[in-house]
Design a protein around this motif. Structure first.
Motif, mmCIF file in Angstrom:
data_model
loop_
_atom_site.group_PDB
_atom_site.id
_atom_site.type_symbol
_atom_site.label_atom_id
_atom_site.label_comp_id
_atom_site.label_asym_id
_atom_site.label_seq_id
_atom_site.Cartn_x
_atom_site.Cartn_y
_atom_site.Cartn_z
ATOM 1 N N LYS A 190 0.865 -1.173 0.000
ATOM 2 C CA LYS A 190 0.000 0.000 0.000
ATOM 3 C C LYS A 190 0.902 1.224 0.000
ATOM 4 N N PRO A 191 0.418 2.377 -0.505
ATOM 5 C CA PRO A 191 1.221 3.594 -0.416
ATOM 6 C C PRO A 191 1.626 3.852 1.028
ATOM 7 N N ASP A 192 2.883 4.305 1.249
ATOM 8 C CA ASP A 192 3.367 4.462 2.620
ATOM 9 C C ASP A 192 4.400 5.574 2.690
ATOM 10 N N SER A 193 4.218 6.455 3.678
ATOM 11 C CA SER A 193 5.104 7.590 3.901
ATOM 12 C C SER A 193 5.422 7.690 5.388
ATOM 13 N N HIS A 194 6.284 8.648 5.758
ATOM 14 C CA HIS A 194 6.713 8.842 7.154
ATOM 15 C C HIS A 194 7.376 7.573 7.698
ATOM 16 N N ILE A 195 8.321 7.026 6.909
ATOM 17 C CA ILE A 195 8.981 5.769 7.265
ATOM 18 C C ILE A 195 10.499 5.903 7.198
ATOM 19 N N GLU A 196 11.043 7.118 7.256
ATOM 20 C CA GLU A 196 12.469 7.309 7.027
ATOM 21 C C GLU A 196 13.363 6.624 8.068
ATOM 22 N N PHE A 197 12.869 6.445 9.305
ATOM 23 C CA PHE A 197 13.638 5.735 10.331
ATOM 24 C C PHE A 197 12.854 4.546 10.886
ATOM 25 N N ALA A 198 11.926 4.029 10.074
ATOM 26 C CA ALA A 198 11.044 2.934 10.490
ATOM 27 C C ALA A 198 11.402 1.632 9.801
ATOM 28 N N TRP A 199 12.668 1.414 9.455
ATOM 29 C CA TRP A 199 13.064 0.217 8.728
ATOM 30 C C TRP A 199 14.298 -0.427 9.366
ATOM 31 N N SER A 241 16.256 -9.172 3.990
ATOM 32 C CA SER A 241 15.014 -8.485 3.649
ATOM 33 C C SER A 241 14.969 -7.149 4.369
ATOM 34 N N ILE A 242 14.130 -6.249 3.867
ATOM 35 C CA ILE A 242 13.919 -4.945 4.490
ATOM 36 C C ILE A 242 12.573 -4.976 5.202
ATOM 37 N N ILE A 243 12.582 -4.688 6.503
ATOM 38 C CA ILE A 243 11.371 -4.626 7.310
ATOM 39 C C ILE A 243 10.987 -3.167 7.501
ATOM 40 N N ILE A 244 9.719 -2.828 7.236
ATOM 41 C CA ILE A 244 9.226 -1.459 7.385
ATOM 42 C C ILE A 244 8.015 -1.466 8.300
ATOM 43 N N VAL A 245 8.000 -0.531 9.259
ATOM 44 C CA VAL A 245 7.015 -0.522 10.338
ATOM 45 C C VAL A 245 6.143 0.728 10.259
ATOM 46 N N GLY A 246 4.815 0.543 10.108
ATOM 47 C CA GLY A 246 3.867 1.653 10.194
ATOM 48 C C GLY A 246 3.999 2.655 9.069
ATOM 49 N N GLY A 247 3.628 3.930 9.369
ATOM 50 C CA GLY A 247 3.684 5.010 8.397
ATOM 51 C C GLY A 247 2.320 5.656 8.200
ATOM 52 N N THR A 248 2.180 6.340 7.075
ATOM 53 C CA THR A 248 0.898 6.919 6.671
ATOM 54 C C THR A 248 0.596 6.497 5.250
ATOM 55 N N THR A 249 -0.686 6.364 4.941
ATOM 56 C CA THR A 249 -1.092 5.996 3.586
ATOM 57 C C THR A 249 -2.068 7.041 3.051
ATOM 58 N N GLU A 250 -2.838 6.681 2.026
ATOM 59 C CA GLU A 250 -3.749 7.639 1.424
ATOM 60 C C GLU A 250 -4.789 8.130 2.437
ATOM 61 N N LYS A 251 -5.402 9.264 2.141
ATOM 62 C CA LYS A 251 -6.407 9.827 3.039
ATOM 63 C C LYS A 251 -7.582 8.872 3.221
ATOM 64 N N HIS A 252 -8.221 8.973 4.380
ATOM 65 C CA HIS A 252 -9.409 8.182 4.653
ATOM 66 C C HIS A 252 -10.459 8.480 3.584
ATOM 67 N N PRO A 253 -11.087 7.463 2.998
ATOM 68 C CA PRO A 253 -11.995 7.694 1.871
ATOM 69 C C PRO A 253 -13.218 8.547 2.195
ATOM 70 N N GLU A 254 -13.632 8.599 3.471
ATOM 71 C CA GLU A 254 -14.815 9.388 3.822
ATOM 72 C C GLU A 254 -14.454 10.665 4.565
ATOM 73 N N THR A 255 -13.616 10.562 5.604
ATOM 74 C CA THR A 255 -13.293 11.742 6.412
ATOM 75 C C THR A 255 -12.250 12.626 5.744
ATOM 76 N N LYS A 256 -11.488 12.074 4.796
ATOM 77 C CA LYS A 256 -10.401 12.773 4.103
ATOM 78 C C LYS A 256 -9.253 13.134 5.041
ATOM 79 N N LYS A 257 -9.234 12.538 6.234
ATOM 80 C CA LYS A 257 -8.155 12.783 7.175
ATOM 81 C C LYS A 257 -6.953 11.903 6.856
ATOM 82 N N MET A 258 -5.787 12.295 7.380
ATOM 83 C CA MET A 258 -4.598 11.468 7.248
ATOM 84 C C MET A 258 -4.868 10.095 7.857
#
Length: 429
Positions: free
Chosen positions: A329-338, A344-361
């Protein structure tokens, strides 16, 4: 015929008709009430497809965010006396990706909460830098976590001129190179200043400044050179495509100026940048970010449109960018989350696309794995909650994360509380 008094039969007919007129609306009303009640009950009951169980082990209670398991899971829990299972409820309009169960253990929290901080692991020590405490307060020090005894200690200060968030950072195993970033709270401007930390002496030194200041650029050491790519430009919103490098060794720059390299295919901040097996990878990120409100004396943050993506690029031997399979899935805010674990590369959490209804992060609650031999992605587990800009370490088979900004609860993936909590899980890959 005249209009005389009604007969007894006529009166009875009128009473029967009136009663029928009264009963029919009552029946219709009762049926309507029953239908509405049934719909409300159905809407409030979680469906099996929208709920995912996970195992949570905590040294202390986790208030306000644990839920009793439904009846279908209570029987299973009663049969297994050695496992405590909580039920994670998901929003009806947003679903996390399916993932295996992970057992999370709550450790000693960081001395302060942090958002948009940075972290570097050297051996059994995790160095945690800077970050927001609140939107109006930023940290200017380093905390150290010791994985061997699971304690915090050894705090020391950063240079006064060093950025407080959105840093570019990497280590060679002793020296930590710190590049550019945002100076101050809210949405203040960036600095082009760069610094080097000797972790053995805890002494700081200067390096040549970056040609232009950037927010959260992808930063790595590769083939004797410090590479800095992308990030956001000086207005904090416009994606940068520039790519610079400078030769370094033992904490010192071997050149007086940065060299221009091939631009990155897609700009923007908040990406993971990893070097493994002499290959440089740039993963995820976003275009756009909060900006300072025009005319605000405190540079108050103002929301702008953001595009989150899951793109993966690799820089090859000929300094050409290759496109690799994107993240699940699209993922951001992961610069120190790996972390790099078992090729293999492990990546933890982050942010993805806006909520489809609330439009919030929308925050991410999964742990992703990218197999370097097959170049395939998978989802290997759930976090105890969704979290962005978390800081990750790996030691003796344990995956750790601390700090960042967590969600509003199991049903709401929007960001809320800045945290300093530390969690770990035994990772079996």
């Amino acid at each position: 015929m005249g209009s005389g008094r009604p007969t007894a039969a006529t009166a009875k007919q009128h009473k029967t008709a009136a009663a029928k007129k009264l009963v029919l609306p009552c029946i219709i009303g009762l049926l309507g009430f029953a239908l509405i009640a049934d719909l409300l009950w159905a809407a409030s009951s979680p469906s099996p497809a929208s709920s995912t169980p996970f195992v949570l082990i905590s040294h202390s209670p986790f208030p306000n965010h644990t839920h009793s398991a439904p009846a279908t899971f209570k029987a299973k829990d009663a049969a297994d006396k050695h496992v405590k299972t909580n039920q994670r409820l998901l929003s009806a309009t947003f679903s996390d990706l399916p993932a295996p169960l992970l057992e999370w253990e709550k450790m000693a929290p960081a001395p302060v909460p942090r958002l948009d901080g940075a972290a570097i692991q050297i051996g059994h020590l995790l160095y945690v830098f800077a970050g927001y405490g609140t939107i109006d307060y930023v940290h200017s020090h380093v905390d150290i976590y010791n994985f061997t005894d699971n304690t915090w200690g050894g705090r020391f200060d950063m240079p006064k001129e060093m950025a407080h968030s959105h840093l570019g950072m990497v280590t060679d195993g002793r020296y930590v190179y710190v590049v550019t970033g945002q100076y101050g709270p809210q949405c203040r401007g960036p600095t082009a200043r760069t610094f080097v930390l000797d972790t053995q002496t805890q002494q700081w030194s200067n390096m040549p400044p970056l040609p232009l200041p950037r927010y959260a650029p992808a930063t790595q050491l590769w083939r004797g050179r410090l590479h800095v790519m992308g990030g956001s430009k000086e207005n904090r919103h416009t994606p940068g495509l520039e790519h610079w490098s400078i030769a370094v060794k033992d904490g010192k720059a071997l050149e007086k100026e940065w060299r221009t390299e091939v631009p990155i295919p897609r700009g923007g901040p908040h990406r993971a940048c990893v070097v493994v097996d002499d290959r440089l990878y740039v993963i995820g990120g976003q275009e756009g970010d909060f900006m300072a409100k025009p005319g605000s004396p405190i540079f108050k943050c103002s929301r702008r449109n953001e595009v989150v993506y899951g793109d993966v690029y690799m820089l090859d031997d000929d300094m050409n960018w290759k496109v690799l399979p994107p993240m699940p899935k699209p993922d951001s805010h992961i610069e120190f989350a790996w972390k790099i674990v078992n090729n293999s590369i492990i990546i933890v959490g982050g942010t993805t696309e806006k909520h489809p209804e609330t439009k919030k992060m929308t925050l991410v609650g999964e742990v992703f794995q990218f197999q370097l031999d097959t170049l395939k992605w998978s989802v290997v587990g759930k976090l105890p909650y969704r979290v962005k800009t978390t800081l990750v370490g790996f030691w003796n088979g344990w995956l750790y994360f601390t700090s960042g900004q967590r969600d509003r609860g199991p049903d709401d993936p929007a960001p809320r509380k800045v945290i300093g909590e530390m969690w770990r899980t035994k990772l079996h890959l």
